[in-house]
Design an enzyme around this catalytic site. Sequence first.
Site, PDB file in Angstrom:
ATOM      1  N   GLU A 122       0.822  -1.218   0.000  1.00 32.01           N
ATOM      2  CA  GLU A 122       0.000   0.000   0.000  1.00 32.01           C
ATOM      3  C   GLU A 122       0.857   1.270   0.000  1.00 32.01           C
ATOM      4  OE1 GLU A 122      -2.999  -0.366  -0.652  1.00 32.01           O
ATOM      5  OE2 GLU A 122      -3.722  -2.241   0.219  1.00 32.01           O
ATOM      6  N   HIS A 145      -2.865   1.863   8.429  1.00 30.55           N
ATOM      7  CA  HIS A 145      -3.916   1.059   7.800  1.00 30.55           C
ATOM      8  C   HIS A 145      -4.079  -0.242   8.570  1.00 30.55           C
ATOM      9  CE1 HIS A 145      -6.315  -1.179   4.992  1.00 30.55           C
ATOM     10  NE2 HIS A 145      -5.350  -2.033   4.723  1.00 30.55           N
ATOM     11  N   HIS A 147      -7.266  -3.561   9.733  1.00 32.68           N
ATOM     12  CA  HIS A 147      -8.502  -4.254   9.384  1.00 32.68           C
ATOM     13  C   HIS A 147      -9.363  -4.407  10.644  1.00 32.68           C
ATOM     14  CE1 HIS A 147      -6.102  -6.355   5.872  1.00 32.68           C
ATOM     15  NE2 HIS A 147      -6.280  -5.061   5.675  1.00 32.68           N
ATOM     16  N   GLU A 175     -17.522  10.922  22.726  1.00 36.37           N
ATOM     17  CA  GLU A 175     -16.177  11.417  22.405  1.00 36.37           C
ATOM     18  C   GLU A 175     -15.902  11.453  20.901  1.00 36.37           C
ATOM     19  OE1 GLU A 175     -14.068   7.180  23.447  1.00 36.37           O
ATOM     20  OE2 GLU A 175     -12.766   8.927  23.465  1.00 36.37           O
ATOM     21  N   HIS A 216     -12.999  -3.906   3.631  1.00 34.99           N
ATOM     22  CA  HIS A 216     -11.549  -4.135   3.717  1.00 34.99           C
ATOM     23  C   HIS A 216     -10.969  -3.639   5.047  1.00 34.99           C
ATOM     24  CE1 HIS A 216      -7.380  -4.054   1.629  1.00 34.99           C
ATOM     25  NE2 HIS A 216      -7.226  -3.867   2.917  1.00 34.99           N
TER      26      HIS A 216
HETATM   27  O1  2HA Z   1      -1.479  -6.781   3.240  1.00 37.07           O
HETATM   28  O2  2HA Z   1      -3.609  -4.786   4.443  1.00 37.07           O
HETATM   29  O3  2HA Z   1      -4.337  -3.768   2.134  1.00 37.07           O
HETATM   30  C1  2HA Z   1      -1.549  -5.546   3.728  1.00 37.07           C
HETATM   31  C2  2HA Z   1      -2.890  -4.981   3.510  1.00 37.07           C
HETATM   32  C3  2HA Z   1      -3.303  -4.666   2.141  1.00 37.07           C
HETATM   33 ZN    ZN Z   2      -5.533  -3.993   4.036  1.00 28.81          ZN
END
Ligand code: 2HA
Ligand code: ZN
Length: 291
Positions: A122, A145, A147, A175, A216
């Site tokens: 990414e 980033h 998940h 909050e 995602h």
């Molecule tokens: O593998 O999260 O979006 C890493 C990730 C791809």
């Molecule tokens: Zn990801």
Amino acid sequence: MKVLDSELLKGYARMAMDGFNQGWHERNGGNLSYRLKAEEVDLLKDDFDFSGDWQEIGWQKNDESAFPGLAGEFFMVSGSGKYFRNIELDPAANVCIIQLNEEGNRFKKVWGLVNGGRPTSELPTHLANLEVLKNRDENIRVVYHCHPTNTVALTYVLPLDERVFTREIYEMATECPIVFPEGIGIVPWMLCGGKLIGDATSEIMKTKDVAVWAHHGAFCCGYDFDLTFGLMHTVEKAAEILVKVRSMTDTKVNTITPEQFRELNAPFGVNINEKFLYERHTFKIGEMPQD
Ligand code: 2HA
Ligand code: ZN
């Protein structure tokens, strides 16, 4: 100073482990980038190796990317295919420091990934965000980033509309609008790892600190690791409450009203974006505004 002994790396590794412990980084999921301060580069540069090659940033076909606003800067980033659960244990094998060239279209690895590998898949999205964010406020250095389970779950049951998504999250914890008064942006499902999704995400980051990728994960940003982790933690906590509420009912009996949200502005020194304080006609979760 050795990178391995630096406060920077310790803070980076702690955030990675905190995210892993939340369950936001299954397998090689997620990535973290940090734009180094000039004084951090000065402190660490004797430990850098500048002998490597300049490499392309994009790894997908026809994916030429350039980030001239970040020319010459250094970034600590996680490695592609590396697992967050291993970062604290062996940072030099799972993390790297890269430098961008003077055109901002090639990078060189100057530290880390000692067993080989590339920066995160990414990288185009991280650099697109970091460029936009530097322009917005040069103190914003962290892009994260992950998940997060409940946040992702909600992208299956809420309309992918930033007003509805943000408002439903706001109503789950007082909050929230104080921590992210500009709300949450939504990127509909798109191919990850490329320039297009990077452009869509950085468009959101022009004004907001949080972008959700439907089905995602999420991206967020901040001045430092504490603020950035805390921001994601706040969003995900509210999402967890919403998942619990939605599991009991599709219609709330009580909630926080727009007038009550506005009461928060002065005492907390925020200016909650009025876009999210529209009048509701019912308390049905996911109801679209009627304008
Ligand atoms: O593998 O999260 O979006 C890493 C990730 C791809
Ligand atoms: Zn990801």
